[in-house]
Design an enzyme around this catalytic site. Structure first.
Site, PDB file in Angstrom:
ATOM      1  N   LEU A  42      42.618  27.077  78.047  1.00  0.00           N
ATOM      2  CA  LEU A  42      43.370  26.243  78.682  1.00  0.00           C
ATOM      3  C   LEU A  42      43.717  27.387  80.054  1.00  0.00           C
ATOM      4  CD1 LEU A  42      46.855  26.242  76.649  1.00  0.00           C
ATOM      5  CD2 LEU A  42      46.013  25.009  77.302  1.00  0.00           C
ATOM      6  N   ASP A  43      42.946  26.572  81.480  1.00  0.00           N
ATOM      7  CA  ASP A  43      42.767  27.669  82.253  1.00  0.00           C
ATOM      8  C   ASP A  43      44.196  28.639  82.172  1.00  0.00           C
ATOM      9  OD1 ASP A  43      39.939  26.564  82.961  1.00  0.00           O
ATOM     10  OD2 ASP A  43      41.776  24.795  83.597  1.00  0.00           O
ATOM     11  N   PRO A  44      43.527  29.848  82.952  1.00  0.00           N
ATOM     12  CA  PRO A  44      44.601  30.804  83.276  1.00  0.00           C
ATOM     13  C   PRO A  44      46.206  30.199  84.631  1.00  0.00           C
ATOM     14  CG  PRO A  44      42.245  31.866  84.297  1.00  0.00           C
ATOM     15  CD  PRO A  44      42.094  29.780  83.921  1.00  0.00           C
ATOM     16  N   ALA A  46      47.145  27.497  83.409  1.00  0.00           N
ATOM     17  CA  ALA A  46      48.146  26.388  82.312  1.00  0.00           C
ATOM     18  C   ALA A  46      49.235  26.899  81.153  1.00  0.00           C
ATOM     19  CB  ALA A  46      46.858  25.867  81.182  1.00  0.00           C
TER      20      ALA A  46
END
Length: 132
Positions: A42-44, A46
């Protein structure tokens, strides 16, 4: 009942600001787990559920990676950034919002299976070097 990291899947609600790997390393440290892995990045920016496999449960990680997932996103029509995500610099905004019918027609093209092409500004590596 004793908590053990020998064979467990921890369901973490990852918050904004942490990478999936940072969250994994923190859990591994706190639980003193010898073996751990997460089941998808998960992107930072997200938030959401990040299953973390501990110990022998790491053997099922690939099944969890391949499982169906659901994502909820906020879309800003007519806006773009240098990185294709909220962390980049805005390059355009306040463009006309498309009509609902046009949006629904476009969304029809995304039904079913598709091959996702990651943005060039991503953690994916090519020949050992991050694309960004």
């Amino acid at each position: 009942m004793v908590l053990t990291t020998d064979n467990a899947v921890l369901l973490l609600n990852k918050s904004v600001g942490w990478t999936s790997n940072q969250a994994l390393q923190k859990i591994k440290h706190l639980l003193q787990a010898k073996k751990a892995g997460h089941t998808g990045s998960l992107d930072p920016f997200a938030t959401g559920l990040l299953p973390v496999c501990l110990g022998k449960a790491t053997k099922i990680a690939q099944k969890l990676i391949d499982a169906d997932k659901t994502y909820i996103a906020h879309i800003y029509f007519g806006a773009s950034t240098t990185t294709g995500d909220p962390e980049g610099t805005w390059t355009s905004q306040n463009q006309p919002v498309p009509a609902k019918q046009e949006v629904m027609h476009t969304l029809d093209h995304f039904l079913g299976y598709s091959q996702q092409i990651p943005p060039m500004y991503s953690a994916i590596k090519f020949q050992g070097q991050p694309l960004y």
